[in-house]
Design a protein around this motif. Structure first.
Motif, PDB file in Angstrom:
ATOM      1  N   TRP A  87      -9.989  -4.758   7.717  1.00 17.05           N
ATOM      2  CA  TRP A  87      -9.450  -3.864   8.743  1.00 17.05           C
ATOM      3  C   TRP A  87      -8.715  -2.672   8.132  1.00 17.05           C
ATOM      4  N   LEU A  88      -8.373  -2.764   6.836  1.00 15.81           N
ATOM      5  CA  LEU A  88      -7.487  -1.805   6.191  1.00 15.81           C
ATOM      6  C   LEU A  88      -8.255  -0.591   5.658  1.00 15.81           C
ATOM      7  N   ASN A  89      -7.882   0.584   6.103  1.00 17.14           N
ATOM      8  CA  ASN A  89      -8.427   1.832   5.560  1.00 17.14           C
ATOM      9  C   ASN A  89      -7.560   2.244   4.368  1.00 17.14           C
ATOM     10  N   THR A  90      -8.155   2.291   3.199  1.00 16.74           N
ATOM     11  CA  THR A  90      -7.389   2.571   1.978  1.00 16.74           C
ATOM     12  C   THR A  90      -7.613   3.992   1.444  1.00 16.74           C
ATOM     13  N   GLU A  91      -8.243   4.848   2.233  1.00  9.50           N
ATOM     14  CA  GLU A  91      -8.591   6.192   1.737  1.00  9.50           C
ATOM     15  C   GLU A  91      -7.370   6.980   1.278  1.00  9.50           C
ATOM     16  N   GLU A  92      -6.223   6.794   1.964  1.00 15.05           N
ATOM     17  CA  GLU A  92      -5.037   7.576   1.615  1.00 15.05           C
ATOM     18  C   GLU A  92      -4.157   6.883   0.583  1.00 15.05           C
ATOM     19  N   ALA A  93      -4.497   5.673   0.209  1.00 19.12           N
ATOM     20  CA  ALA A  93      -3.650   4.923  -0.720  1.00 19.12           C
ATOM     21  C   ALA A  93      -3.716   5.535  -2.115  1.00 19.12           C
ATOM     22  N   ILE A  94      -2.546   5.686  -2.750  1.00 16.89           N
ATOM     23  CA  ILE A  94      -2.475   6.185  -4.123  1.00 16.89           C
ATOM     24  C   ILE A  94      -2.419   5.008  -5.100  1.00 16.89           C
ATOM     25  N   ARG A  95      -1.587   4.017  -4.771  1.00 14.37           N
ATOM     26  CA  ARG A  95      -1.534   2.795  -5.585  1.00 14.37           C
ATOM     27  C   ARG A  95      -1.347   1.600  -4.655  1.00 14.37           C
ATOM     28  N   ILE A  96      -1.964   0.484  -5.032  1.00 16.59           N
ATOM     29  CA  ILE A  96      -1.839  -0.743  -4.249  1.00 16.59           C
ATOM     30  C   ILE A  96      -1.434  -1.870  -5.202  1.00 16.59           C
ATOM     31  N   GLY A  97      -0.293  -2.459  -4.930  1.00 20.12           N
ATOM     32  CA  GLY A  97       0.189  -3.572  -5.745  1.00 20.12           C
ATOM     33  C   GLY A  97      -0.042  -4.886  -5.035  1.00 20.12           C
ATOM     34  N   TYR A  98      -0.399  -5.899  -5.812  1.00 23.75           N
ATOM     35  CA  TYR A  98      -0.673  -7.219  -5.223  1.00 23.75           C
ATOM     36  C   TYR A  98       0.251  -8.246  -5.868  1.00 23.75           C
ATOM     37  N   VAL A 142       0.852  -1.190   0.000  1.00 23.67           N
ATOM     38  CA  VAL A 142       0.000   0.000   0.000  1.00 23.67           C
ATOM     39  C   VAL A 142       0.888   1.241   0.000  1.00 23.67           C
ATOM     40  N   ALA A 143       0.847   2.008  -1.106  1.00 29.72           N
ATOM     41  CA  ALA A 143       1.666   3.212  -1.237  1.00 29.72           C
ATOM     42  C   ALA A 143       0.783   4.444  -1.101  1.00 29.72           C
ATOM     43  N   ALA A 144       1.124   5.298  -0.130  1.00 30.13           N
ATOM     44  CA  ALA A 144       0.282   6.465   0.155  1.00 30.13           C
ATOM     45  C   ALA A 144       1.027   7.790  -0.025  1.00 30.13           C
ATOM     46  N   THR A 145       2.258   7.735  -0.536  1.00 28.33           N
ATOM     47  CA  THR A 145       3.000   8.953  -0.887  1.00 28.33           C
ATOM     48  C   THR A 145       3.615   8.736  -2.252  1.00 28.33           C
ATOM     49  N   GLU A 146       3.982   9.852  -2.910  1.00 31.39           N
ATOM     50  CA  GLU A 146       4.577   9.715  -4.241  1.00 31.39           C
ATOM     51  C   GLU A 146       5.894   8.943  -4.185  1.00 31.39           C
ATOM     52  N   GLY A 147       6.653   9.143  -3.111  1.00 28.44           N
ATOM     53  CA  GLY A 147       7.904   8.395  -2.969  1.00 28.44           C
ATOM     54  C   GLY A 147       7.665   6.901  -2.865  1.00 28.44           C
ATOM     55  N   SER A 148       6.665   6.530  -2.090  1.00 29.27           N
ATOM     56  CA  SER A 148       6.346   5.109  -1.940  1.00 29.27           C
ATOM     57  C   SER A 148       5.798   4.522  -3.235  1.00 29.27           C
ATOM     58  N   VAL A 149       5.059   5.329  -3.998  1.00 28.39           N
ATOM     59  CA  VAL A 149       4.552   4.857  -5.287  1.00 28.39           C
ATOM     60  C   VAL A 149       5.715   4.521  -6.216  1.00 28.39           C
ATOM     61  N   LYS A 150       6.722   5.388  -6.263  1.00 29.77           N
ATOM     62  CA  LYS A 150       7.887   5.134  -7.119  1.00 29.77           C
ATOM     63  C   LYS A 150       8.602   3.849  -6.691  1.00 29.77           C
ATOM     64  N   GLU A 151       8.756   3.671  -5.381  1.00 36.51           N
ATOM     65  CA  GLU A 151       9.409   2.459  -4.880  1.00 36.51           C
ATOM     66  C   GLU A 151       8.579   1.227  -5.208  1.00 36.51           C
ATOM     67  N   LEU A 152       7.260   1.343  -5.122  1.00 36.86           N
ATOM     68  CA  LEU A 152       6.393   0.210  -5.432  1.00 36.86           C
ATOM     69  C   LEU A 152       6.444  -0.113  -6.924  1.00 36.86           C
ATOM     70  N   GLU A 153       6.441   0.902  -7.772  1.00 37.76           N
ATOM     71  CA  GLU A 153       6.539   0.657  -9.208  1.00 37.76           C
ATOM     72  C   GLU A 153       7.847  -0.051  -9.550  1.00 37.76           C
ATOM     73  N   ALA A 154       8.939   0.358  -8.880  1.00 32.89           N
ATOM     74  CA  ALA A 154      10.227  -0.312  -9.094  1.00 32.89           C
ATOM     75  C   ALA A 154      10.164  -1.763  -8.619  1.00 32.89           C
ATOM     76  N   LEU A 155       9.486  -1.991  -7.501  1.00 36.86           N
ATOM     77  CA  LEU A 155       9.361  -3.349  -6.970  1.00 36.86           C
ATOM     78  C   LEU A 155       8.553  -4.237  -7.919  1.00 36.86           C
ATOM     79  N   MET A 156       7.486  -3.702  -8.479  1.00 37.76           N
ATOM     80  CA  MET A 156       6.672  -4.467  -9.415  1.00 37.76           C
ATOM     81  C   MET A 156       7.481  -4.806 -10.670  1.00 37.76           C
ATOM     82  N   ALA A 157       8.388  -3.921 -11.060  1.00 36.23           N
ATOM     83  CA  ALA A 157       9.268  -4.199 -12.193  1.00 36.23           C
ATOM     84  C   ALA A 157      10.244  -5.326 -11.848  1.00 36.23           C
TER      85      ALA A 157
END
Length: 410
Positions: free
Chosen positions: A134-145, A96-111
């Motif tokens: 239990w998970l509140n996803t309101e602040e999530a920008i991208r979620i990778g599975y 669960v990525a909720a900041t632009e920095g975390s989104v970039k790290e998640l995109e790299a991880l998915m790669a």
């Protein structure tokens, strides 16, 4: 009085998951060669049994990935050998990525996952909430599975390694304390116990939190420190489905996974706790990890966690579990063959990933103990990468503790 002297091809100090995994691969791949594993308490009773046991395959640190993939291979082989299921929970993981920095790290991880042929998908916030109510996803920008990820019972995995190793001829002894690595100049030639000596062609230190003390006997400043990992298990509730995915929350520096109708969750404290190996008793059960069961540490970060897990304020906390992991300043494993010392191997510095990487670590050290090349690239785990250090100094302990405090990934 004459002390008994035995001989073996390999002697292993420590019957945790690294020691047992090494014995499993050594007896499987090099049958007929004698390996003795020495554990002063019961097998897998220290760090192994206290692990959260996320069997993460895909990580930003690519060097870990082949080691983790081998753990899955080992589990399949051992289940077949024993005719038993380890009941690995293959529930996948949601990042669960909720900041632009975390989104970039998640995109790299998915790669990275795609590079290793691991299936992935992007899922909607509502789908993520449905999978983990239990998970509140309101602040999530991208979620990778990543569906291939899993968790397990760490004690069971460790004892599977040990049982299969015994079937294959390993000599695994409990209640035997190693007091010393026996050196002949710059060569390790065996170990001394209260029962006598065991002379061996290779000595493997797999002693977890106490490994720096044995390394020091060979003149090595082992760059790792015992740093506390801690987690909580909630009361059971309907919002914690048993088949829910693991959830990694880098923006809260937290992780969570199901635990039989409850939720197991861990955090990275603002100020992690490290201990000198000299101060840790032989029986870890006699060590006080936190007089208040981590509640002060949790209170300091609970607001960050509550953004994603608002129920944390209301849910009952049934269990508190803490143990030591061998941390390093760069959160990389610390293991391999030290320079300037012959016949000594160091299977150490798990940085909280010991369960996941155990298969690869066991296979690697079995090969090294047999005098063969390491099947994996351990260059980023090099024991000498920090230069000359004193692993018992307060400054070093603080550096390693801070590495855990700053860690975001699972």
């Amino acid at each position: 009085m004459n002390m008994k002297v035995e001989k073996a091809a390999v002697v292993v100090i420590g019957g945790g998951i690294f020691g047992c995994a090494t014995a499993y691969y050594y007896t499987r791949n090099y049958p007929g060669r004698k390996i003795i594993v020495l554990e002063r308490n019961e097998l897998c009773n220290a760090a192994t049994s206290r692990a959260a046991a996320l069997m993460t395959r895909i990580r930003s640190k690519k060097a870990f990935i082949p080691l983790s993939l081998e753990t899955y291979n080992a589990i399949s082989a051992m289940e077949q050998q024993l005719g038993e299921s380890m009941d690995v929970k293959r529930v996948g993981v949601m990042h669960v990525a909720a900041t632009e920095g975390s989104v970039k790290e998640l995109e790299a991880l998915m790669a990275v996952a795609a590079e290793f042929g691991e299936p992935t998908s992007w899922i909607s916030n509502s789908e993520a909430h449905n999978r983990a109510p239990w998970l509140n996803t309101e602040e999530a920008i991208r979620i990778g599975y990543i569906p291939g990820e899993a968790y397990c019972d760490p004690y069971l995995l460790g004892t599977f390694y040990a049982r299969c190793a015994k079937m294959q001829g390993a000599d695994i002894r409990q209640g035997v304390t190693v007091t010393e690595v026996i050196m002949d100049g710059q060569t390790a030639v065996g170990v001394r116990t209260e029962h006598g000596e065991i002379r061996a062609g290779k000595v493997i230190v797999a002693a977890g939190a106490w490994a720096p003390l044995f390394a020091a006997q060979a003149g090595i400043g082992l760059p790792m420190a015992p740093v506390r990992s801690q987690y909580w298990i909630t009361d059971k509730a309907g919002i914690f489905p048993a088949d829910s995915p693991i959830v990694l929350l880098p923006d809260a520096q937290a992780y969570a996974r199901p635990e039989g109708g409850s939720l197991l969750f861990g955090i990275r404290e603002k100020k992690s706790f490290a201990a000198s190996p000299e101060s840790i008793p032989a029986d870890i059960h006699h060590f006080s990890f936190s007089p208040d069961k981590g509640m002060q540490d949790l209170s300091e970060v609970i607001e960050k966690l509550a953004r994603f897990f608002p129920g944390v304020y209301d849910v009952g906390l049934r269990y508190y579990v803490a143990g030591f992991s061998g941390y390093t300043p760069d959160n990389n494993l610390t293991m391999g063959i030290p320079d300037g010392v012959e016949n000594l191997l160091l299977a150490t510095g798990c940085v909280g990933a010991g369960i996941a990487v155990s298969g690869g670590v066991g296979r690697a050290f079995a090969a090294l103990a047999a005098g063969e090349p390491n099947p994996y690239d351990f260059s980023s785990f090099d024991i000498h990468r920090f230069g000359k250090i004193d692993p018992l100094s307060p400054e070093w302990l603080e550096r390693c503790a801070m590495a855990r405090s700053l860690k975001k990934s699972g």
